[in-house]
Design an enzyme around this catalytic site. Sequence first.
Site, PDB file in Angstrom:
ATOM      1  N   GLY A 173       0.794  -1.228   0.000  1.00 48.25           N
ATOM      2  CA  GLY A 173       0.000   0.000   0.000  1.00 48.25           C
ATOM      3  C   GLY A 173       0.819   1.266   0.000  1.00 48.25           C
ATOM      4  O   GLY A 173       0.374   2.288  -0.521  1.00 48.25           O
ATOM      5  N   ASP A 188       3.971   1.627  -1.381  1.00 43.39           N
ATOM      6  CA  ASP A 188       4.598   1.745  -2.704  1.00 43.39           C
ATOM      7  C   ASP A 188       3.829   0.852  -3.676  1.00 43.39           C
ATOM      8  O   ASP A 188       4.220  -0.270  -3.975  1.00 43.39           O
ATOM      9  CB  ASP A 188       6.070   1.324  -2.619  1.00 43.39           C
ATOM     10  CG  ASP A 188       6.826   1.567  -3.924  1.00 43.39           C
ATOM     11  OD1 ASP A 188       6.233   2.163  -4.853  1.00 43.39           O
ATOM     12  OD2 ASP A 188       8.000   1.148  -4.007  1.00 43.39           O
ATOM     13  N   ASN A 232      -8.507   4.836   4.933  1.00 42.71           N
ATOM     14  CA  ASN A 232      -8.283   4.988   3.500  1.00 42.71           C
ATOM     15  C   ASN A 232      -9.371   4.292   2.704  1.00 42.71           C
ATOM     16  O   ASN A 232      -9.889   3.260   3.103  1.00 42.71           O
ATOM     17  CB  ASN A 232      -6.895   4.451   3.108  1.00 42.71           C
ATOM     18  CG  ASN A 232      -6.934   3.017   2.625  1.00 42.71           C
ATOM     19  OD1 ASN A 232      -7.237   2.740   1.461  1.00 42.71           O
ATOM     20  ND2 ASN A 232      -6.652   2.082   3.531  1.00 42.71           N
ATOM     21  N   PHE A 282      -7.397   0.520  -4.751  1.00 48.71           N
ATOM     22  CA  PHE A 282      -6.426  -0.115  -5.653  1.00 48.71           C
ATOM     23  C   PHE A 282      -5.992   0.832  -6.777  1.00 48.71           C
ATOM     24  O   PHE A 282      -5.891   0.444  -7.939  1.00 48.71           O
ATOM     25  CB  PHE A 282      -6.986  -1.396  -6.266  1.00 48.71           C
ATOM     26  CG  PHE A 282      -7.060  -2.585  -5.341  1.00 48.71           C
ATOM     27  CD1 PHE A 282      -6.544  -2.539  -4.060  1.00 48.71           C
ATOM     28  CD2 PHE A 282      -7.656  -3.766  -5.764  1.00 48.71           C
ATOM     29  CE1 PHE A 282      -6.622  -3.645  -3.204  1.00 48.71           C
ATOM     30  CE2 PHE A 282      -7.735  -4.877  -4.930  1.00 48.71           C
ATOM     31  CZ  PHE A 282      -7.223  -4.814  -3.652  1.00 48.71           C
ATOM     32  N   ASN A 293      -4.484 -10.493  -2.532  1.00 49.42           N
ATOM     33  CA  ASN A 293      -5.282  -9.574  -1.715  1.00 49.42           C
ATOM     34  C   ASN A 293      -6.759  -9.738  -2.057  1.00 49.42           C
ATOM     35  O   ASN A 293      -7.214  -9.300  -3.113  1.00 49.42           O
ATOM     36  CB  ASN A 293      -4.831  -8.131  -1.955  1.00 49.42           C
ATOM     37  CG  ASN A 293      -5.496  -7.148  -1.010  1.00 49.42           C
ATOM     38  OD1 ASN A 293      -6.408  -7.502  -0.261  1.00 49.42           O
ATOM     39  ND2 ASN A 293      -5.048  -5.902  -1.041  1.00 49.42           N
ATOM     40  N   SER A 317      -9.285  -6.208   0.849  1.00 46.47           N
ATOM     41  CA  SER A 317      -9.467  -4.757   0.897  1.00 46.47           C
ATOM     42  C   SER A 317     -10.957  -4.436   0.948  1.00 46.47           C
ATOM     43  O   SER A 317     -11.743  -5.008   0.195  1.00 46.47           O
ATOM     44  CB  SER A 317      -8.847  -4.093  -0.326  1.00 46.47           C
ATOM     45  OG  SER A 317      -9.244  -2.730  -0.400  1.00 46.47           O
ATOM     46  N   LYS A 357      -3.989 -12.760   1.965  1.00 41.49           N
ATOM     47  CA  LYS A 357      -4.209 -11.733   2.988  1.00 41.49           C
ATOM     48  C   LYS A 357      -5.685 -11.648   3.322  1.00 41.49           C
ATOM     49  O   LYS A 357      -6.522 -11.494   2.432  1.00 41.49           O
ATOM     50  CB  LYS A 357      -3.702 -10.373   2.493  1.00 41.49           C
ATOM     51  CG  LYS A 357      -3.719  -9.272   3.559  1.00 41.49           C
ATOM     52  CD  LYS A 357      -2.973  -8.046   3.073  1.00 41.49           C
ATOM     53  CE  LYS A 357      -2.849  -6.987   4.167  1.00 41.49           C
ATOM     54  NZ  LYS A 357      -2.038  -5.835   3.731  1.00 41.49           N
ATOM     55  N   THR A 372      -7.178  -3.889   6.645  1.00 42.48           N
ATOM     56  CA  THR A 372      -7.834  -2.840   7.427  1.00 42.48           C
ATOM     57  C   THR A 372      -9.249  -3.255   7.813  1.00 42.48           C
ATOM     58  O   THR A 372      -9.820  -4.191   7.259  1.00 42.48           O
ATOM     59  CB  THR A 372      -7.890  -1.534   6.635  1.00 42.48           C
ATOM     60  OG1 THR A 372      -8.593  -1.780   5.401  1.00 42.48           O
ATOM     61  CG2 THR A 372      -6.497  -1.027   6.305  1.00 42.48           C
ATOM     62  N   SER A 404       0.894   1.944   8.863  1.00 41.96           N
ATOM     63  CA  SER A 404       0.360   3.153   9.501  1.00 41.96           C
ATOM     64  C   SER A 404       1.234   3.626  10.654  1.00 41.96           C
ATOM     65  O   SER A 404       1.349   4.832  10.894  1.00 41.96           O
ATOM     66  CB  SER A 404      -1.070   2.902   9.987  1.00 41.96           C
ATOM     67  OG  SER A 404      -1.920   2.623   8.896  1.00 41.96           O
TER      68      SER A 404
END
Length: 350
Positions: free
Chosen positions: A62, A64, A110, A114, A172, A175, A217, A247, A319
């Site tokens: 997230g 980079d 956030n 993506f 992923n 998200s 994830k 998150t 974070s």
Amino acid sequence: MYSLLRPALFCMDAERAHGAGLRALDLAYRSGTLGLLASRPAPLPTRAFGLEFPNPVGLAAGLDKNGEHIDALFALGFGYVEIGTVTPRPQAGNPQPRLFRVPEHLGVINRMGFNNAGVDALVANVRAARRDRGILGINIGKNKDTPNELAHTDYLTCLEKVYALADYITVNISSPNTAGLRELQEEQALRELVSRLREGQETLAARHGKRVPMLVKVAPDLSDADVDAAARVLAELQVDGVIATNTTIARVGMENHPLASEAGGLSGAPVMARSTAVLRRLRTRLPESIPLIGVGGICSGADAAAKMSAGATMVQLYSGLVYRGPALVGECVESIRRRREAPSSGVAHL
């Protein structure tokens, strides 16, 4: 040094500060002054997924997204850096504003969605990087306009394009900022998707003559029953590892905050408790042969040690860096070192 930079960054909109921070990082790296931000921790070798990591503290996906800052990020002392999330085609993400600091709670909200330049751009950036240290992970996702029933095509496209360049790959599916994405964590959908990706992984391993580990994830908002179901599927399909967690859409502890109603995933300190609970539950339900990476809420070395105590083999930060800066990396490495060396700590999960 970061304590001097942080006030200037916090005067900016969060997303603008994100970009400015990365540009400053690159400048410091190229000018040889990165050591003023943080000193590199002493090695703490860790083995997981068949890979040797210089230390067990990594950068979460997230920060980079396009792999544009790989060498500078490694120079901060991370044992591994995970770039992405990347999708097959470029996409702009959600409308701005979409990134919010919650400093009273050491949190960040956030709803980026993506945003990335596409997998081909990321591949070009990875090829251009020196990559003279550490382990590189690449986090892959699906485009927002790809329906879930075709999601496997997006993941397989990314898997194939990054396979030769990645030390490990993260799938992923957790998200909260891509509509319907988390439905892929439901037991049957998860089985179908991961089965196809495992087949793709083995095909690519034969083609390239090397097996690149594939991790999944998961979200912190899964019910206990859903965590158990996911663990059954991931164990059955023999994934190489699990990252816990992404998150949260919950706002526990900050329900009355003015930003609580902002849509998006909350990271930082507010997600620590639930993320660690999911991590602990997964550890009791997955075989020891499947290592776990603990991420979510690490703002101190003690937090990193708590993730290890809950069953993590390694940890990731994001974070916490916003509030603590690069010194957090070394602090976490040293905390894990002390835990590993303590007589009462037992055998570390390796």
